[in-house]
Design a protein around this motif. Structure first.
Motif, mmCIF file in Angstrom:
data_model
loop_
_atom_site.group_PDB
_atom_site.id
_atom_site.type_symbol
_atom_site.label_atom_id
_atom_site.label_comp_id
_atom_site.label_asym_id
_atom_site.label_seq_id
_atom_site.Cartn_x
_atom_site.Cartn_y
_atom_site.Cartn_z
ATOM 1 N N GLY A 137 67.870 -35.287 -89.183
ATOM 2 C CA GLY A 137 69.194 -34.745 -89.452
ATOM 3 C C GLY A 137 69.254 -33.257 -89.216
ATOM 4 N N THR A 138 70.202 -32.605 -89.857
ATOM 5 C CA THR A 138 70.499 -31.201 -89.618
ATOM 6 C C THR A 138 69.260 -30.328 -89.761
ATOM 7 O OG1 THR A 138 72.702 -31.606 -90.530
ATOM 8 C CG2 THR A 138 72.013 -29.304 -90.287
ATOM 9 N N GLY A 145 64.004 -30.852 -90.239
ATOM 10 C CA GLY A 145 65.172 -31.648 -90.547
ATOM 11 C C GLY A 145 65.357 -31.689 -92.058
ATOM 12 N N HIS A 153 70.119 -38.987 -93.789
ATOM 13 C CA HIS A 153 71.017 -37.985 -93.206
ATOM 14 C C HIS A 153 72.441 -38.525 -93.094
ATOM 15 C CE1 HIS A 153 72.872 -35.201 -90.413
ATOM 16 N NE2 HIS A 153 73.028 -36.174 -89.540
ATOM 17 N N THR A 157 75.650 -36.989 -94.920
ATOM 18 C CA THR A 157 76.711 -36.446 -94.071
ATOM 19 C C THR A 157 78.094 -36.901 -94.524
ATOM 20 O OG1 THR A 157 75.246 -36.315 -92.145
ATOM 21 C CG2 THR A 157 77.615 -36.388 -91.702
ATOM 22 N N GLY A 207 73.707 -31.824 -80.617
ATOM 23 C CA GLY A 207 74.679 -32.059 -81.670
ATOM 24 C C GLY A 207 76.128 -31.797 -81.298
ATOM 25 N N LYS A 230 69.996 -31.025 -84.610
ATOM 26 C CA LYS A 230 69.521 -32.077 -85.505
ATOM 27 C C LYS A 230 68.243 -32.679 -84.922
ATOM 28 C CE LYS A 230 74.254 -33.558 -86.716
ATOM 29 N NZ LYS A 230 75.018 -32.741 -85.756
#
Length: 310
Positions: A137-138, A145, A153, A157, A207, A230
């Motif tokens: 994820g981010t 991450g 994630h 989100t 992303g 990400k």
């Protein structure tokens, strides 16, 4: 929830910031169009061109600087970041300016001709090495991450609680905007079902990979900008590009992508299922964003496309 407005920055304020970093005279300070989150200006100093961006969201730009170093050090044409700082309530980032204009400025024929190069750069970017990092994820300011899995994630989100972020209080959009809860819930359930195919894969994801973040001189691609970086399945980026290319150019970028992967001998298992998972992931982000920005036509177009997928 009111639509988000990026910060307003005066030329005199830009000059005040730049005096901290440049001893020589700065010229040609020019506000740039585009950018939904940041106020962006170009400027020149000693025959070199630069970009400065201002954003009032917490934690703006730290990760972008890290991603810039990661990509530019491995041969991806991404703008190199120079300085990071704070001005009043805003963060700012100064970076080199990549020559060229956004890809969307060029003719249909020019964009069509450059799509194979776009696919090659996308493939190279998704394969950059980041062995010292972990997580999905981010990407956070440490380069990792934020979550232990892709599913975690996804859940984070779209969680209702998003304190101190762009999405704080976003569930109010179900009452105050075109965002429809039954549609959102249906697409979210489909996303979780397909996400099983995406979860095992961890690569760098830009992303926000589309024509407005790809620069060109009309003959070739000169660079990539504005990553929302990400770690996860690289087909997220392909799905983003596919949506924009289909919407604006009616071209089959997925076929161009698959032809290139075959050419270089790269096998992508469970392509269809992973691409569906990527499409629903991007689609839900898009629905929520369009609703918050008040872009109703874009919302309904994307909604209809997502609901038609099977």
């Amino acid at each position: 929830m009111a639509a988000y407005n990026k910060p307003t920055v005066e030329i005199s304020e830009v000059q005040a910031v730049l005096r901290k970093h440049f001893r020589s005279d700065v010229t040609a300070i020019t506000p740039l169009e585009g950018g939904n989150i940041s106020a962006v200006f170009s400027f020149a100093c000693l025959d070199q061109e630069y970009i400065i961006k201002f954003c009032d969201l917490t934690g703006s730009f730290e990760t972008e600087k890290l991603i810039s170093n990661l990509l530019s050090s491995q041969g991806v044409p991404f703008a190199r970041c120079m300085e990071l700082g704070k001005f009043k309530s805003m963060n700012y980032l100064i970076s080199e300016k990549i020559a060229g204009r956004i890809l969307n400025d060029f003719s249909y024929e020019q964009q069509q001709r450059m799509l194979p190069e776009v696919v090659q750069i996308l493939t190279r970017m998704n394969q950059v090495k980041s062995e010292t990092t972990k997580g999905y994820g981010t990407i956070n300011a440490s380069g990792d991450g934020t979550y232990s899995s892709w599913r975690e994630h996804i859940i984070a989100t779209f969680a209702e609680e998003q304190a101190d972020s762009f999405w704080e209080g976003w569930h109010s959009l179900f009452e105050t905007s075109c965002l429809e809860k039954d549609v959102f819930d249906e697409c979210y359930n489909r996303l979780l079902a397909y996400a099983t195919y995406n979860e095992p894969h961890r690569f760098f994801i830009h992303g926000d990979f589309h024509q407005y973040n790809i620069l060109s001189d009309g003959q070739r691609i000169t660079g990539i900008i504005d990553s929302n970086g990400k770690y996860g399945d690289f087909l997220i980026d392909l799905a983003t590009l596919d949506w924009h290319i289909k919407t604006h150019l009616k071209l089959d970028v997925v076929q161009i992508y698959q032809d290139y992967q075959q050419e270089i001998g790269m096998d992508i298992p469970n392509f269809k299922e992973r691409f569906m998972g990527a499409t629903y992931y991007n689609g839900l982000i898009g629905l929520r964003f369009y609703a918050k920005m008040g872009w109703n036509d874009a919302y309904y177009e994307l909604r209809d496309e997502l609901l038609s997928l099977r």
